[in-house]
Scaffold this motif. Structure first.
Motif, short mmCIF file in Angstrom:
data_model
loop_
_atom_site.label_atom_id
_atom_site.label_comp_id
_atom_site.label_asym_id
_atom_site.label_seq_id
_atom_site.Cartn_x
_atom_site.Cartn_y
_atom_site.Cartn_z
N ILE A 14 36.05 -18.79 -14.29
CA ILE A 14 36.64 -20.07 -14.71
C ILE A 14 37.68 -19.84 -15.81
N ALA A 15 37.35 -19.00 -16.77
CA ALA A 15 38.27 -18.77 -17.89
C ALA A 15 39.58 -18.15 -17.40
N TRP A 16 39.47 -17.27 -16.45
CA TRP A 16 40.66 -16.61 -15.89
C TRP A 16 41.53 -17.61 -15.14
N LYS A 17 40.87 -18.53 -14.44
CA LYS A 17 41.61 -19.53 -13.65
C LYS A 17 42.28 -20.58 -14.53
N PHE A 18 41.53 -21.03 -15.54
CA PHE A 18 41.98 -22.25 -16.23
C PHE A 18 42.39 -22.09 -17.69
N PHE A 19 42.00 -21.01 -18.35
CA PHE A 19 42.32 -20.90 -19.78
C PHE A 19 43.37 -19.83 -20.02
N ASP A 20 44.27 -20.16 -20.92
CA ASP A 20 45.34 -19.23 -21.27
C ASP A 20 44.79 -18.21 -22.29
N ASP A 21 44.96 -16.95 -22.00
CA ASP A 21 44.50 -15.88 -22.92
C ASP A 21 45.49 -15.84 -24.09
N ASN A 22 45.33 -16.83 -25.00
CA ASN A 22 46.41 -17.12 -25.94
C ASN A 22 46.21 -16.62 -27.37
N VAL A 23 45.17 -15.84 -27.62
CA VAL A 23 45.03 -15.28 -28.96
C VAL A 23 45.81 -13.95 -28.99
N PRO A 24 46.80 -13.83 -29.88
CA PRO A 24 47.60 -12.59 -29.88
C PRO A 24 46.75 -11.35 -30.08
N SER A 49 22.39 -9.06 -31.04
CA SER A 49 23.22 -10.04 -30.35
C SER A 49 24.52 -9.44 -29.82
N ASP A 50 25.19 -10.22 -28.96
CA ASP A 50 26.53 -9.87 -28.49
C ASP A 50 27.48 -10.98 -28.93
N ILE A 51 28.68 -10.60 -29.29
CA ILE A 51 29.69 -11.59 -29.68
C ILE A 51 31.02 -11.23 -29.05
N ILE A 52 31.74 -12.25 -28.59
CA ILE A 52 33.08 -12.05 -28.04
C ILE A 52 34.09 -12.59 -29.05
N VAL A 53 35.10 -11.82 -29.36
CA VAL A 53 36.17 -12.32 -30.24
C VAL A 53 37.44 -12.52 -29.43
N GLY A 54 38.24 -13.50 -29.89
CA GLY A 54 39.53 -13.74 -29.25
C GLY A 54 39.44 -14.49 -27.94
N PHE A 55 38.40 -15.31 -27.78
CA PHE A 55 38.31 -16.16 -26.59
C PHE A 55 39.47 -17.16 -26.63
N LEU A 113 31.78 -22.33 -27.88
CA LEU A 113 30.54 -22.22 -27.09
C LEU A 113 30.61 -23.13 -25.87
N LYS A 114 31.16 -24.33 -26.10
CA LYS A 114 31.27 -25.29 -25.01
C LYS A 114 32.25 -24.77 -23.96
N LYS A 115 33.36 -24.28 -24.43
CA LYS A 115 34.38 -23.73 -23.53
C LYS A 115 33.86 -22.50 -22.77
N MET A 116 32.90 -21.83 -23.36
CA MET A 116 32.28 -20.67 -22.70
C MET A 116 31.17 -21.10 -21.73
N ASN A 117 30.82 -22.41 -21.77
CA ASN A 117 29.69 -22.93 -20.98
C ASN A 117 28.37 -22.28 -21.38
N ARG A 118 28.16 -22.11 -22.70
CA ARG A 118 26.93 -21.44 -23.14
C ARG A 118 25.72 -22.40 -23.23
N ARG A 119 25.90 -23.68 -23.10
CA ARG A 119 24.79 -24.64 -22.98
C ARG A 119 23.92 -24.83 -24.22
N TYR A 120 24.36 -24.33 -25.39
CA TYR A 120 23.64 -24.60 -26.65
C TYR A 120 24.68 -24.71 -27.75
N THR A 121 24.26 -25.32 -28.85
CA THR A 121 25.17 -25.40 -29.99
C THR A 121 24.79 -24.34 -31.00
N ARG A 122 25.68 -24.15 -31.95
CA ARG A 122 25.42 -23.23 -33.05
C ARG A 122 24.11 -23.61 -33.76
#
Ligand code: SAH
Ligand code: SF4
Ligand code: F3S
Length: 429
Positions: free
Chosen positions: A332-342, A291-297, A261-270
């Motif tokens: 931001i995710a495209w620039k700085f995070f590796d899309d590393n989940v197979p 709700s909406d959920i993203i898997v493999g971030f 959530l933090k890495k997504m910049n969602r501004r709230y905790t679970r």
């Protein structure tokens, strides 16, 4: 000249297409409902994930072969801008420049390549725009753009910053629509809970809901999409106090792990999210939360994924839109995070959640069995079936006839599935 607009993506694009068609008709163009009859085809595009984007590029390719003039509007227009000319597109209209659509078409007919990106939102003559999706229900955009900048999301780049419409303007539009037979409205915004904040005059979604409820002819009011930290309890109180406001809150959580959530910049905790749901359910006991959920971030471990699974089990969403993370250029995710989940792990996790949600749907639907529910009849399906929706946004199928569309009815639920419920008509009014 005949124009066809093909719409992809979210409800906001649906509404924008209605606005575009209004301007084109005003300026003497004929709107047709299929591509083959059209001289000009306008694609109202979505680029939220790569799959949506691929679809729009391949459609451009097909249209070129058919020698049509091609226009692009919507989020794809903002993302690709003048690059689209290289693909054979004739004109490009930004998400805020729709009032210039006829001008763009006319210039393209003189073989000019044009791209307009001005912000003309204030000019849009909403109260005269014809709603085309349904005779009874209307999409109404109340706030444009988004200021949240979730790290994966392209929307703030394609739709710009938050900008609310004036409440008087919206109410006038709703009043006008009732004269044309509209009974149900859905207020739209990428962050609909932020409605009014930029106006600094005390306007809020809660107030708009309150005022709209007072309009006699309006039978149901919905709103989409909520954002957890902008959702005010006042909205829940309005729902609790008005039988007209849909008891469905679409409140995307996106993930169950605080790290993600933090890495997504969602501004709230679970924990804060769960607390908010608890509060909503206290105020509106039978609220339907979707709700909406993203898997493999990026960096999602098995443990992070399990946190999402546990959250889904704990909350029991009434509906869940699941998506595999798709890197979006410029974010931001495209620039700085590796899309590393197979890939294989992503699809496995997705399938797991889909299955889990199906079980939850079935379980929640069981509560409906043998219950009498009030619905508004919406549409005709196959084999003599019709569909209606109850105040919790549950879809119920039943055998009926076309005269029922737009009417209220009581149905008794006789059969449940993980999808629609099946019932019999008891009463029509
Ligand atoms: N404003 C809403 C919805 C925005 S887009 C919100 O705040 O949730 C609709 C959904 O698409 C999002 O909720 C998210 O789950 C999904 N989405 C957005 N960007 C994505 C991406 N890059 N990859 C996968 N899913 C994405
Ligand atoms: Fe995208 Fe986040 Fe804004 Fe929703 S709140 S539109 S996910 S940036
Ligand atoms: Fe797609 Fe734009 Fe809507 S990217 S989801 S059309 S806001």
């Amino acid at each position: 000249m005949k124009v066809f607009i093909k719409t992809y993506g979210c409800q906001m694009n649906e509404n924008d297409s209605e606005v575009a068609q209004y301007y084109l008709e005003q300026d003497g163009f004929d709107i047709v409902d299929n591509e083959n009859d059209a001289d000009i085809v306008i694609l109202n595009t979505c680029v939220v994930r790569k799959k949506a984007e691929d679809k729009f590029f391949s459609t451009i390719g097909e249209l070129r072969k058919k020698n049509k003039k091609i226009g692009v509007m919507g989020c794809g227009a903002e993302k690709e801008r003048e690059n689209l000319f290289k693909r054979g597109v004739n004109f490009v209209i930004g998400t805020r420049a729709i009032p210039r659509i006829s001008e763009a078409v006319e210039l393209s007919l003189k073989n000019k390549k044009v791209a307009f990106f001005d912000d003309l939102l204030d000019q849009i003559d909403y109260k005269n725009v014809l709603k085309r999706n349904s005779k009874y229900h209307a999409w109404i955009t109340i706030i444009y753009g988004c200021n949240r900048f979730c790290t994966y999301c392209i929307v703030p780049y394609t739709r710009g910053r938050e900008k609310s419409r004036k409440m008087t303007d919206i109410l006038e539009e709703v009043e006008n629509l009732t004269k044309k037979g509209i009974k149900e409205v859905t207020f739209l915004g990428q962050n609909v809970d932020a409605y009014g904040k930029d106006l600094n005059d005390g306007t809020s979604l809660a107030k708009l809901l309150h005022e709209t409820s007072k309009i006699n002819e309006i039978e149901r009011i919905w709103f989409l999409t909520s954002y957890p930290t902008d959702f005010s309890p006042n909205i829940a109180y309005e729902i609790a106090n008005s039988p007209k406001i849909g008891k469905n809150i679409h409140l995307p959580v996106q993930h169950g792990s605080n790290k993600i959530l933090k890495k997504m910049n969602r501004r709230y905790t679970r924990e804060e999210y769960i607390e908010l749901i608890k509060k909503i359910r206290e105020i509106v006991p039978d609220a339907s939360i979707s709700s909406d959920i993203i898997v493999g971030f990026p960096d999602e471990t098995e443990e992070d994924f399990k946190a999402t699974v546990d959250l889904v089990k704990e909350i029991e969403f009434e509906r869940l839109n699941l998506a595999i993370y798709s890197p979006r250029e410029g974010t931001i995710a495209w620039k700085f995070f590796d899309d590393n989940v197979p890939r294989l792990i992503k699809t496995k996790r997705m399938a797991y959640l889909l299955n889990l949600q199906k079980e939850i749907n079935r379980k929640l639907n069981e509560k409906y069995l043998e219950k009498k529910v009030e619905i508004i009849v919406e549409s005709e399906g196959k084999n003599g079936y019709f569909y209606g929706r109850d105040i919790r946004n549950k879809i119920i199928a039943f055998k009926g006839n076309p005269d029922l569309i737009g009417k209220k009815a009581i149905v008794k639920v006789k059969k449940i599935t993980a999808g629609p419920l099946y019932g019999e008509i008891i009463k029509i009014y």
